[in-house]
Design a protein around this motif. Structure first.
Motif, PDB file in Angstrom:
ATOM      1  N   CYS A   8      41.251  35.432  42.904  1.00 20.62           N
ATOM      2  CA  CYS A   8      41.684  36.360  41.846  1.00 20.62           C
ATOM      3  C   CYS A   8      41.193  37.786  42.092  1.00 20.62           C
ATOM      4  O   CYS A   8      41.509  38.686  41.332  1.00 20.62           O
ATOM      5  N   CYS A  50      33.491  31.729  41.317  1.00 17.78           N
ATOM      6  CA  CYS A  50      33.967  32.911  40.606  1.00 17.78           C
ATOM      7  C   CYS A  50      33.918  32.626  39.108  1.00 17.78           C
ATOM      8  O   CYS A  50      34.439  31.608  38.652  1.00 17.78           O
ATOM      9  N   CYS A 104      36.090  37.457  44.996  1.00 15.69           N
ATOM     10  CA  CYS A 104      36.798  36.177  44.956  1.00 15.69           C
ATOM     11  C   CYS A 104      38.099  36.249  45.747  1.00 15.69           C
ATOM     12  O   CYS A 104      38.933  37.123  45.501  1.00 15.69           O
ATOM     13  N   CYS A 122      37.826  33.231  37.488  1.00 15.78           N
ATOM     14  CA  CYS A 122      38.866  32.191  37.605  1.00 15.78           C
ATOM     15  C   CYS A 122      38.267  30.791  37.708  1.00 15.78           C
ATOM     16  O   CYS A 122      39.003  29.812  37.774  1.00 15.78           O
TER      17      CYS A 122
HETATM   18 ZN   LIG Z   1      38.333  34.247  41.043  1.00 19.53          ZN
END
Ligand SMILES: [Zn+2]
Lengths: 128, 388
Positions: free
Chosen positions: A50, A33, A47, A36
């Motif tokens: 997050c 991701c 993701c 994050c």
């Molecule tokens: Zn993430």
């Protein structure tokens, strides 16, 4: 311990299609991701940490460590299932192959094995 | 709104069969429903709420309500695998408290044994989940996934196969008094650890049985419960949780009971130390150990010491469990053990368990179910039940 038969997965999921297409060329992809910065398993478009949709592939190192394992006590068809923790962070379900003794904490490295439908499956073998 | 005291279990029945190739699964559902109604002293027309899970054929409640020709105004098909039925009791209590139904029927039935389904084979339940394309090549049968939890528990806490074996020994001590138990023979720790590995470190005798059968309970509101002629078993608290693989952030040392247990105890206003009888989902010995720790009956990592030396045996230990022999020795209908855990807890609270295993002054029971895969995605549901 060898894996005698690997049931080929039914690859319809778009993310899985990309993963297994790369696997066919010997590449092991890990989904990361960009929001994050964390890698996750199994790969998803959104993701799981997050919930950002800014996920992308990165080539995995193929280095991992055994988190837990169990060997089916079948003489005809023994196989060792395991959770291995990738150097990139996440822990994934896999098989340990080409191994004698197996233990938690053992360093293992990626090796692909072909499933019965030809799909390349990521498995791990002890680092010699 | 709390469900504390809002509902009672007034009917509880387990089918005596362990092998029923001559009967359909829907027929077994109907038979356990009849059994629970007879136990409660109610009739089919009293049912206005129905609950079932993935073991029900076809479109779940639609198919089963039609098959039994029920007339309901509330239905729920929450699917948490083998723990579903504990959640159903909780959801029934919620529905009753909200005025959505008065008499709720919960059924489970299936023929895992005559259909040859077992924990050494890959599991097929419903349509493939998003994990299937990633997991299925590795043949996660039931046994090898639970075995990985046992291995990790041994690694982290020094838990031994001998300690796990005590769980089977306790179940077998109870099963000898159950005429319907598949494995009524008392076993020793040595017999368990010397039985062959199925998937190491779990042995054959660390596993539950595979059986046909089923069970049902009836949940109703206080006024109706008090009008019946049965001992009163009150729903005091409930909790549920789903534990997954955390996006790869895997920790096999605990299960969903770490969440569902404290929620249920808090709602009930009681502590693990108050519990006289425990119904603990026993697909494998390790399943029991992890729930006991996570529900707070002992500290994390101390489960092995807690279960050793007969501590789970009625009349011997501090926490009698699964006095019908549980899934480890008696039955595991449809490969789902949650319903039978509730049924035996109700028997204990009523004082209707076999005299050899009946817990004295059994006024408070905790029941926990684990459904799905302990090492991957699973549901945990907890009930706290009180004899009034
Ligand atoms: Zn993430």
């Amino acid at each position: 311990m060898t894996t005698s038969t690997i049931p080929g997965p039914d690859v319809n999921d778009p993310i899985a299609k990309e993963f297994y297409a790369a696997a066919a060329t010997g590449k092991f992809l890990v989904r990361k991701c960009t929001a994050c910065t964390r890698a996750h398993w199994y790969p998803r478009a959104v993701c799981p940490f997050c919930f950002s949709d800014k996920t992308e592939w990165a080539e995995g190192s193929g280095k991992a460590r055994i988190y837990s394992h169990s060997t089916m006590a079948s003489k005809a068809d023994p196989f060792t299932i395991a959770y291995v923790t990738l150097a990139e962070g996440p822990t994934m379900l896999t098989h340990i192959v080409d191994a004698g003794e197996v233990h938690i904490g053992m360093d293992v490295a990626l090796t692909f094995r072909q499933a019965d439908n030809g799909v390349a499956i990521p498995m791990f073998a002890p680092v010699k | 709104m709390s469900i504390k005291g809002q509902a009672y279990i007034v009917g509880a029945f387990e089918h005596p069969t362990r092998m029923a190739p001559e009967k359909s699964s829907p027929q077994l559902h109907a038979e356990v429903a009849r059994g629970a109604l007879a136990d409660a002293g109610l009739s089919k027309d009293d049912i206005d709420g129905y609950f079932c899970a993935g073991d029900a054929a076809g479109l779940g409640p639609l198919s089963m309500i039609d098959y039994m020709n029920l007339k309901v105004r509330h239905a729920d098909s929450t699917e948490f695998g083998g723990s579903s039925y504990l959640a159903h009791v909780s959801h029934a209590a919620q529905a009753i408290a909200a005025g959505k139904c008065n008499v709720a029927l919960v059924t489970l039935a299936g023929r895992a044994r005559s259909e040859g389904r077992s924990g050494t084979k890959p599991r097929v339940v419903g349509s493939p989940g998003p994990e299937a394309v990633w997991d299925s090549p590795f043949r996660p049968a039931t046994i090898n996934m639970y075995a990985m939890c046992a291995r990790r528990h041994m690694h982290e806490f020094g838990t031994t196969s001998e300690q796990l074996a005590w769980i089977k020994v306790a179940a077998s001590q109870h099963a000898q008094y159950n005429p319907n138990a598949m494995l009524p023979k008392v076993v020793t720790v040595d017999e368990v650890i010397n039985s062959p590995f199925v998937s190491d470190p779990l042995h054959r005798l660390d596993c539950c049985v595979v059986s046909d059968g089923g069970g049902a309970v009836i949940v109703t509101r206080p006024e109706i419960a008090r009008s019946l002629k049965r001992p009163l078993v009150k729903v005091l608290g409930a909790g549920e949780a789903i534990k997954g693989t955390g996006g790869g952030d895997i920790d096999l040392t605990y299960c969903g009971a770490k969440v569902s247990g404290p929620i249920a105890f808090a709602e009930a206003g009681v502590k693990p130390a108050d519990i006289k009888y425990a119904g603990i989902y026993d697909s494998f010995t390790i399943t029991v150990l992890m729930q006991l720790e996570d529900m707070g009956f002992c500290a994390k990592g101390e489960g092995g010491k807690f279960v050793a030396d007969g501590n789970l045996i009625s009349g011997v230990g501090k926490l009698p469990f699964n006095t019908d022999g549980g899934s480890l020795c008696s039955s595991h209908p449809s490969n789902r053990g949650g319903m039978t855990k509730i049924v035996e807890a109700v028997r204990q609270l009523r004082g209707e368990a076999h005299p050899a295993v009946q817990v004295k002054n059994c006024n408070l029971a905790a029941v926990n179910g684990i459904g799905g895969m302990l090492a991957a995605r699973h549901g945990s549901a907890t009930l706290i039940l009180e004899r009034e």
